[in-house]
Write an enzyme that holds these catalytic residues in place. Structure first.
Site, PDB file in Angstrom:
ATOM      1  N   LYS A 208      -6.281 126.781  48.538  1.00  0.00           N
ATOM      2  CA  LYS A 208      -7.477 126.110  48.041  1.00  0.00           C
ATOM      3  C   LYS A 208      -7.122 124.743  47.457  1.00  0.00           C
ATOM      4  O   LYS A 208      -6.012 124.518  46.988  1.00  0.00           O
ATOM      5  CB  LYS A 208      -8.167 126.967  46.985  1.00  0.00           C
ATOM      6  N   CYS A 431     -13.858 134.281  32.858  1.00  0.00           N
ATOM      7  CA  CYS A 431     -14.084 134.476  34.282  1.00  0.00           C
ATOM      8  C   CYS A 431     -14.899 135.752  34.498  1.00  0.00           C
ATOM      9  O   CYS A 431     -15.118 136.535  33.583  1.00  0.00           O
ATOM     10  CB  CYS A 431     -12.760 134.551  35.028  1.00  0.00           C
ATOM     11  N   CYS A 476      -6.987 138.013  34.858  1.00  0.00           N
ATOM     12  CA  CYS A 476      -5.728 138.045  35.593  1.00  0.00           C
ATOM     13  C   CYS A 476      -5.062 136.695  35.414  1.00  0.00           C
ATOM     14  O   CYS A 476      -5.649 135.791  34.813  1.00  0.00           O
ATOM     15  CB  CYS A 476      -5.974 138.373  37.074  1.00  0.00           C
ATOM     16  N   CYS A 480      -8.976 131.236  36.505  1.00  0.00           N
ATOM     17  CA  CYS A 480     -10.273 130.696  36.919  1.00  0.00           C
ATOM     18  C   CYS A 480     -11.079 130.117  35.756  1.00  0.00           C
ATOM     19  O   CYS A 480     -11.839 129.172  35.940  1.00  0.00           O
ATOM     20  CB  CYS A 480     -11.086 131.769  37.633  1.00  0.00           C
TER      21      CYS A 480
END
Length: 559
Positions: A208, A431, A476, A480
């Protein structure tokens, strides 16, 4: 150049996908399962979707020998995070008909809907298309939604700078028509030359790619946390150009010390739109050609920059553009926040920023936020802008219309909701994590609000409740919610357990560091209680929390 052999499985899927078409049409026609084929799960990301399942119900369904409860998340492409009232009404209706009903503002200034069944994907995409919205390339190994400083009050030339987000977004779109064929039933062109893609070729990016534009002095977009960061240089209300920074990225892997978060490095300045777009384009081509395509854990641009060296990377970009970048221009970043409540810009237009905790817009027993925004949209007198902290700016409101919008906000108690949120809560972000994210190890948006309430009590204990402290949580290590750039960061390690990270700065120019590992809630509160106590006693005059904890716990003291 990146090695062409020993490619990861995803690389082979991309190259053999027939322009990202794969077998998506066949997967959609398969009524036996709510899922799509494994290869198509990788390809559908390029169309702006993730296949997910309800992790809360996995055990229950397994006991009954039922397939997992599969559904899809769809994310829109909204450069700079902007919707018209008509587009908001359509989004409200689509969310109610085809998804869980919750409209989720993401940390990348766009909207995503969860819980969409496979049979509802095409109707959802078609409904968005009718109001000129799409989800092209908002996920996958490609340039994703381009961020821009959210609030027009940040600069009298905000509109001029904001347009660069759309220009760059359009400039970096893939050439394939697969999205239109699969989801909108467009006839396939017979001449494949029309799909020749000199930027992405048939490989796309190694991973990404994220771009953000910031307007100093407010670094609301966390510009250095992106693969490519653009800092607008404004003098006397004239745009001089952009400083360019490369190699930011926040994802890591637990237990793998070779993975790391990194802030972007500034490599130069460009003074024209033509030069900027050429430089942006060639930065992507360098990453396309030199990025790691064997091990996805090391495929982001940050690893390419570190492997080539910052100077080596800049020289390769300059070789491809045919011109030298100028030295970065001076600027100052002093804050990283949203401007809540009513603000009037230089044109006399009004903006109201509503606090939306973790970006979740819904109606519940406490607040009918979704209904309130629908009523605002139906007036046709306010646009919708989204911040990278997941909040909503009701924007571009004329003086004569302000009272009507204010009345709606009061009617639905959104003004009280925004005013009553604590300082810490307004600076919090999490997130999605459980129950839908397949990567989540711990809770995110469902848990942080509860934890903030308890941390607020600790802050009040030491009369620190008005401190502007940036706090973020991810379920995690992928980052994000940009927890690695927070003053207090939580990174999930297992269910109910997090690494506690301290020492990030208020402006977003310094990463935090692990302070304590794998803590449960009781341990988190105990550690923070102790840190707040000594912060209260030992801080220098005006010293921010992140600067204090960095100085206290991590900065090397002179011998």
């Amino acid at each position: 150049m990146a090695e062409s052999h020993n490619l990861s499985s995803i690389e082979r899927i991309k190259q053999q996908s027939d322009g990202l078409r794969g077998t998506l049409k066949q997967s959609l026609e398969n009524e036996i399962t709510g899922a799509i084929s494994e290869d198509d799960q990788a390809l559908v990301k390029f169309h702006g979707m993730y296949q997910q399942d309800d992790r809360d119900r996995r055990d229950e369904r397994a006991e009954k020998k039922l397939e997992r409860l599969y559904s899809f998340m769809i994310r829109l492409r909204l450069p700079g995070g902007f919707l018209t009232p008509e587009q908001w009404i359509a989004t409200h209706d689509i969310a109610g008909e085809n998804s869980t009903g919750v409209i989720k503002i993401t940390t990348r200034q766009t909207i995503q809907l969860h819980g969409i069944l496979k049979s509802d994907i095409k109707p959802t995409i078609k409904a968005f298309n009718e109001v000129k919205l799409n989800s092209i390339a908002t996920c996958g190994d490609i340039n994703r939604n381009v961020l821009c400083s959210a609030h027009p009050n940040q600069s009298p030339i905000h509109a001029e700078i904001f347009q660069y987000a759309k220009r760059i977004s359009d400039f970096l779109l893939p050439k394939t028509r697969a999205y239109y064929e699969v989801w909108l039933d467009e006839e396939r062109l017979t001449d494949k030359k029309d799909e020749d893609d000199p930027l992405y070729q048939d490989r796309y990016m190694p991973r990404k790619f994220k771009i953000a534009i910031t307007i100093p002095p407010n670094n609301d977009v966390d510009v250095f946390g992106n693969d490519l960061g653009l800092i607008a240089i404004v003098e006397n209300n004239q745009l001089q150009g952009f400083n360019i920074a490369v190699g930011g990225g926040l994802s890591t892997t637990h237990g793998n010390p070779d993975t790391y978060a990194r802030l972007a490095s500034e490599i130069g300045f460009t003074d024209s739109e033509e030069k900027l777009l050429k430089t942006v384009y060639e930065i992507l081509t360098v990453q396309r050609d030199y990025g790691n395509r064997s091990d996805r854990k090391f495929a982001r641009l940050k690893y390419t920059v570190d492997r080539m060296g910052v100077d080596g990377f800049r020289e390769e970009v300059e070789k491809r553009t045919g011109f030298k970048l100028e030295k970065p221009r001076p600027y100052s970043l002093t804050e990283r926040k949203d401007y809540y409540g009513w603000v009037k810009n230089h044109q006399g237009r009004w903006y109201y920023t509503v606090f939306v905790e973790n970006g979740r817009i819904l109606d519940d027993e406490n607040l009918a936020m979704k209904s309130a925004f629908l009523e605002v949209a139906k007036t046709g007198k306010a646009n919708f802008r989204f911040t990278t902290h997941q909040h909503v700016i009701l924007s571009d409101i004329e003086e004569k219309d302000k009272a009507e919008i204010h009345s709606i906000l009061e009617k639905y108690k959104l003004i009280a909701h925004t005013d009553n949120a604590s300082t810490l809560r307004k600076n919090s972000m999490a997130c999605v994590a459980l129950n839908t994210c397949p990567l989540a190890l711990a809770e995110g948006q469902r848990y942080l609000p509860l934890l903030v309430t308890k941390i607020d009590e600790l802050l009040s204990k030491y009369a620190l409740q008005n401190e502007e402290i940036i706090i973020r949580m991810t379920g995690c290590p992928n980052g994000c919610a940009r927890s690695y750039i927070a003053e207090i960061g939580f990174v999930g390690t297992a269910y109910g357990r997090y690494n506690l990270q301290l020492g990030g700065d208020y402006e977003g120019k310094r990463l935090n560091k692990i302070y304590r590992e794998n803590l449960d809630e009781k341990e988190i509160l105990s550690e923070l209680d102790g840190v707040f106590a000594i912060f209260k006693q030992e801080r220098k005059n005006g010293e921010r929390f992140g600067d204090y904890t960095y100085r206290k716990f991590f900065q090397k003291q002179p011998a």
